[in-house]
Each structure stands twice: as structure tokens, then as C-alpha cells.
Design a protein around this motif. Structure first.
Motif, PDB file in Angstrom:
ATOM      1  N   GLU A   1       9.023   7.784  -3.347  1.00 44.54           N
ATOM      2  CA  GLU A   1       8.457   7.388  -2.180  1.00 44.54           C
ATOM      3  C   GLU A   1       7.159   6.581  -2.155  1.00 44.54           C
ATOM      4  O   GLU A   1       7.240   5.715  -1.537  1.00 44.54           O
ATOM      5  CB  GLU A   1       7.983   8.736  -1.462  1.00 44.54           C
ATOM      6  CG  GLU A   1       8.639   8.802   0.002  1.00 44.54           C
ATOM      7  CD  GLU A   1       8.149  10.476   0.526  1.00 44.54           C
ATOM      8  OE1 GLU A   1       7.365  10.488   0.803  1.00 44.54           O
ATOM      9  OE2 GLU A   1       9.264  11.170   0.474  1.00 44.54           O
ATOM     10  N   GLU A   2       6.241   6.904  -3.054  1.00 43.43           N
ATOM     11  CA  GLU A   2       5.068   6.443  -3.317  1.00 43.43           C
ATOM     12  C   GLU A   2       5.431   4.880  -3.897  1.00 43.43           C
ATOM     13  O   GLU A   2       4.810   3.932  -3.282  1.00 43.43           O
ATOM     14  CB  GLU A   2       4.221   6.919  -4.231  1.00 43.43           C
ATOM     15  CG  GLU A   2       3.608   8.271  -3.700  1.00 43.43           C
ATOM     16  CD  GLU A   2       2.833   9.245  -4.701  1.00 43.43           C
ATOM     17  OE1 GLU A   2       2.065  10.000  -4.243  1.00 43.43           O
ATOM     18  OE2 GLU A   2       3.379   9.166  -6.003  1.00 43.43           O
TER      19      GLU A   2
ATOM     20  N   GLU B   1       6.422   2.670  -1.083  1.00 42.61           N
ATOM     21  CA  GLU B   1       5.279   2.418  -0.274  1.00 42.61           C
ATOM     22  C   GLU B   1       4.552   1.114  -0.753  1.00 42.61           C
ATOM     23  O   GLU B   1       4.058   0.351  -0.318  1.00 42.61           O
ATOM     24  CB  GLU B   1       4.393   3.466   0.190  1.00 42.61           C
ATOM     25  CG  GLU B   1       3.347   3.132   1.221  1.00 42.61           C
ATOM     26  CD  GLU B   1       2.417   4.297   1.511  1.00 42.61           C
ATOM     27  OE1 GLU B   1       2.873   5.589   1.316  1.00 42.61           O
ATOM     28  OE2 GLU B   1       1.381   4.028   1.843  1.00 42.61           O
TER      29      GLU B   1
END
Ligand code: SF4
Length: 431
Positions: A51-52, A55
Motif C-alpha cells: 500500500e505504501e 502511494e
């Protein structure tokens, strides 16, 4: 006179966390390198989950910045399990390349995640053009050189290979050969080549008089202890090529790498800021380029070891080692980050990262080497109360600033311990 058109090298910054990544991008990095939760070499760094990473890619790509993932561990039997899925997922997230060292991982990456570019890690110790050509034939698009290559060798390598070249220009150095050190494995059972280096080279060791030690172990020798004549470490000084930007650009190195995924925001912003300015200044006007001493002063504010040029200009001698010397205290401490600025009132909203006191002398700096110093006045907390001390972690305060600032500008203040350390040294030198 027509201006020479020089190739602009990529400035590649470390990003141990999403926050550091954003700072590196704001301060002018062209690319950043991160690591996932497996296959990297810094088990202690804040590694990115998927997820990071997504982003990070969205943030960086929106600003024209590339994101590489370090997957450069040496895999022992079984470590490679799941690597195919990992590479496929990060390719689909939009990661621009993986930095890779182990041929097993290369094969898995090529088979399971076609299209994901592979960069050879410095862990493979590539130090000649034949080696680079070998890796190019194997499908790699870039090689990170071993730190042991000289500038002269780089010039030759550059001429004889088509693969992109990346070289470290700033940061910590291993005292051992890149990717070949097992000191940590022996001293602390932590595998340096699988992300666990305990920096055993920088520990303090006792230096013994060997003939005396030999006597001690002779049959029938007594138990009396042999005196340690000196304490020393094998710690290398840090690398800094700030004084040699023309050489680096003229030799056509494609990517200039700053070491330090574990380093702070203060470090990343300062170092990226300085190199960005130096590289741009040279590219803008190579004939009239001059090294600005302010850039070096700036680097010293975030540096804790002596700086040197590593192997770029010949074999390092004893001055490139720290032996018994203590690590320097950093001259400045990270004190806060600007979140917002009101132009009409001249008030900045700041997230503190270290205790701030009214009366502190603070420096505020931002991308493009904007920097000014001011005395800190009274602050206002989130309850609109006036305060003279902001000591709660990450406390949000408002303060009057002497010059306009922007979000992501950084506040720092002199490190009192360092000032005391310098004073003590000065007094000792005076006898
Ligand atoms: S022990 Fe020192 S020389 Fe060895 S890998 Fe770790 S930092 Fe490098």
C-alpha cells in the motif's frame, strides 16, 4: 559561443519511509530507492508494504520522479520463496526498477515479472566494463558500481559499455569490500548480506601487542592479562563527492546515489538540497562553475563522520579511517517541519520534532538552498495558548517567522552537546 550540452545525471536519494520519500522528492531528487518488506538489505529500516509503495509511486510519478526497490539480499535456500509474486506485484504497482544482486532473484524476476527493469546492486561488486557487459547481456539495464572503482576506471568503463552506470557519491562506506563482508555474521550472528549488518567494523576493539599475546598462550604461561595498548575501530570515513561534481558530470555517470535509507529527514533534505544545487549550477554554466563553500558548510550540519573521496582518486590511506575516534555529534538537530504558512500574518504552522524554546536560535531551510536564521519568539499551541516551550512529540505550534516559508521547509537548531564537545576539544588542544 554555443553552450555545451551536458547530460544531466539522475540524483538518486534514499527513502527509508514514505515521509522521507516525500521530503527527498521535495528537495530535488530525480529518483528514490526504497525497500519492500522482504529481500532488501536493511531489516532495521522502515520498509514499505504494498500500500505504501503504491502511494509512493503515485506521489513520485506525479512529480516525474522514479522509484526503485532494493531487493539485493543474498538468498539462502528457501529465502527466494514468494519472490515471483513480490516482483509481479511491485511491477504492477508501477515500480520503475528493482535493485538486485542474487542471480536466483534475477531469474525469478525475469520469468515472473517480465517488463520490470533490473539494476545490478553494488553488492555484486561490479568494477570493470566486462562485468557490466556480462550483466547487460543477462538483461540488466543498469549497474551500480562497487564503491572500489576509481574515477579513471569509471571513464574507461563508460566508454566501453552501453549499460547505465550508477555510482555512490555520498554516505557511509564499508571498510570491507562491497557485498563481501561477513564480519557481522561472525561477531553478532547477523547476516550483513541478508539485511542484518550490526556494523561490527565500527565497534571498539582492543589492540594487543602480538608477541606479548603469543607468550601468554605458551604452554605453562601464567594467567596475567596482556595490556591492551590501544582501543581502535575499523570504521571508514564517509564518502562525499561534493567537491568533484564537474568530474562526475563530465564522466557521464548516469545516476548519482546518496547512501542512507536509515538516515533522518534532516539528513536526506540537507544532502539532496546541496547536491541538487551543485549539479544544476554546473549544468547551467560549466565554464564559470565554482564550488560554493556554503554547500560544504551545509553538508557538515547533517554529518557525523569525517568526509572523504573513498576510492575515486586512488587507494584510501589511513586518513580515510577513523580508528579510535569517536563519532562526531551532528552540528545541528532536526527541530521541526513547516506544515503551512500564512503570507498575510507571516505565521508558520510547524510540527515540532525536537524541543523548541522561545529564544532558541533556529535555522529554517527549504529546497533551492533557501536558508535563514532567526530567534524563536513566543509560540501558540493548538488550544490557542501562548507557550514558551514545545516539548510534546510532534506537537503542532504556530510561530512568527522572519521570512516567507513553504510547507516541507525544515527547522533545525544547533546541537548543544556538539558545541560542548567542540569546546572541550579546543580546550584539550590548548593543553
Ligand atoms: S560490518 Fe562494516 S564493513 Fe562489514 S558490511 Fe557491515 S558496515 Fe560494512
Amino acid at each position: 559561443m554555443t553552450k555545451r550540452k551536458l547530460k544531466s545525471p539522475e540524483l538518486l536519494a534514499p527513502a527509508g519511509t514514505l515521509e522521507k520519500l516525500k521530503i527527498a522528492v521535495h528537495y530535488g531528487a530525480d529518483a528514490v530507492y526504497i525497500a519492500g518488506e522482504a529481500y532488501g538489505l536493511r531489516s532495521q529500516a522502515g520498509n514499505f508494504n504494498y500500500e505504501e509503495m503504491a502511494e509512493a509511486v503515485e506521489f513520485a510519478h506525479a512529480r516525474g520522479v522514479k522509484v526503485y526497490v532494493a531487493s539485493n539480499m543474498v538468498t539462502h535456500h528457501g529465502n527466494e520463496r514468494g519472490a515471483g509474486d513480490f516482483f509481479r506485484i511491485i511491477r504492477d504497482i508501477g515500480i520503475d526498477a528493482v535493485i538486485i544482486s542474487d542471480p536466483a532473484l534475477m531469474q525469478i524476476c525475469a520469468t515472473d515479472a517480465p517488463g520490470l527493469e533490473m539494476h545490478l546492486s553494488t553488492q555484486q561488486s561490479a568494477v570493470n566494463y566486462e562485468t557490466l557487459n556480462f550483466w547487460e547481456d543477462a538483461g540488466l539495464t543498469r549497474c551500480v558500481l562497487g564503491r572500489e572503482v576509481s574515477m579513471e576506471e569509471i571513464a574507461e568503463i563508460q566508454e566501453k559499455t552501453n549499460v547505465e552506470i550508477e555510482a555512490f557519491i555520498h554516505g557511509a562506506m564499508c571498510i570491507s569490500y562491497s557485498g563481501r563482508c561477513t564480519l557481522s555474521n561472525h561477531m553478532s550472528n547477523r547476516d550483513a548480506n541478508r539485511g542484518g549488518c550490526s556494523q561490527s567494523c565500527r565497534w571498539k576493539y582492543g589492540l594487543y601487542d602480538m608477541p606479548a599475546l603469543g607468550e601468554r598462550y605458551k604452554v605453562g604461561a601464567g594467567e596475567e592479562d596482556t595490556d591492551i595498548t590501544e582501543e581502535f575501530s575499523m570504521s571508514a570515513t564517509d564518502l562525499s563527492m561534493i567537491k568533484h561534481i564537474p568530474d562526475i558530470v563530465e564522466n557521464g555517470i548516469d545516476s548519482l546515489k546518496i547512501e542512507g535509507r536509515m538516515k533522518s529527514i534532516h539528513y536526506v533534505s540537507t544532502v539532496v538540497n546541496v547536491y541538487r544545487r551543485a549539479i544544476d549550477s554546473y549544468l547551467e554554466d560549466p565554464e564559470n562553475y565554482e564550488l560554493d563553500s556554503a554547500w560544504i558548510d551545509e553538508l557538515w550540519k547533517a554529518t557525523s563522520r569525517e568526509l572523504n573521496t573513498g576510492f575515486f582518486y586512488g587507494q584510501p590511506d589511513e586518513s580515510f579511517q577513523l580508528f579510535g575516534e569517536r563519532r562526531r555529534k551532528q552540528a545541528y538537530k532536526f527541530a521541526g517541519e513547516v506544515l503551512a504558512y500564512d503570507q498575510e500574518t507571516g505565521i508558520a504552522t510547524v510540527q515540532q520534532r525536537n524541543v523548541l524554546n522561545t529564544g532558541d536560535s533556529i535555522e529554517i531551510y527549504g529546497p533551492g538552498m533557501r536558508v535563514f536564521t532567526q530567534e524563536l519568539g513566543v509560540m501558540v499551541n493548538e488550544k490557542d495558548e501562548e507557550i514558551e516551550r514545545a516539548h510534546q512529540a510532534m506537537q503542532i505550534v504556530r510561530m512568527k517567522v522572519d521570512q516567507p516559508v513553504r510547507p516541507h521547509d525544515i527547522l533545525r537548531k544547533a546541537n548543544v552537546k556538539k558545541v560542548r564537545q567542540d569546546k572541550k576539544k579546543e580546550l584539550q588542544q590548548q593543553g
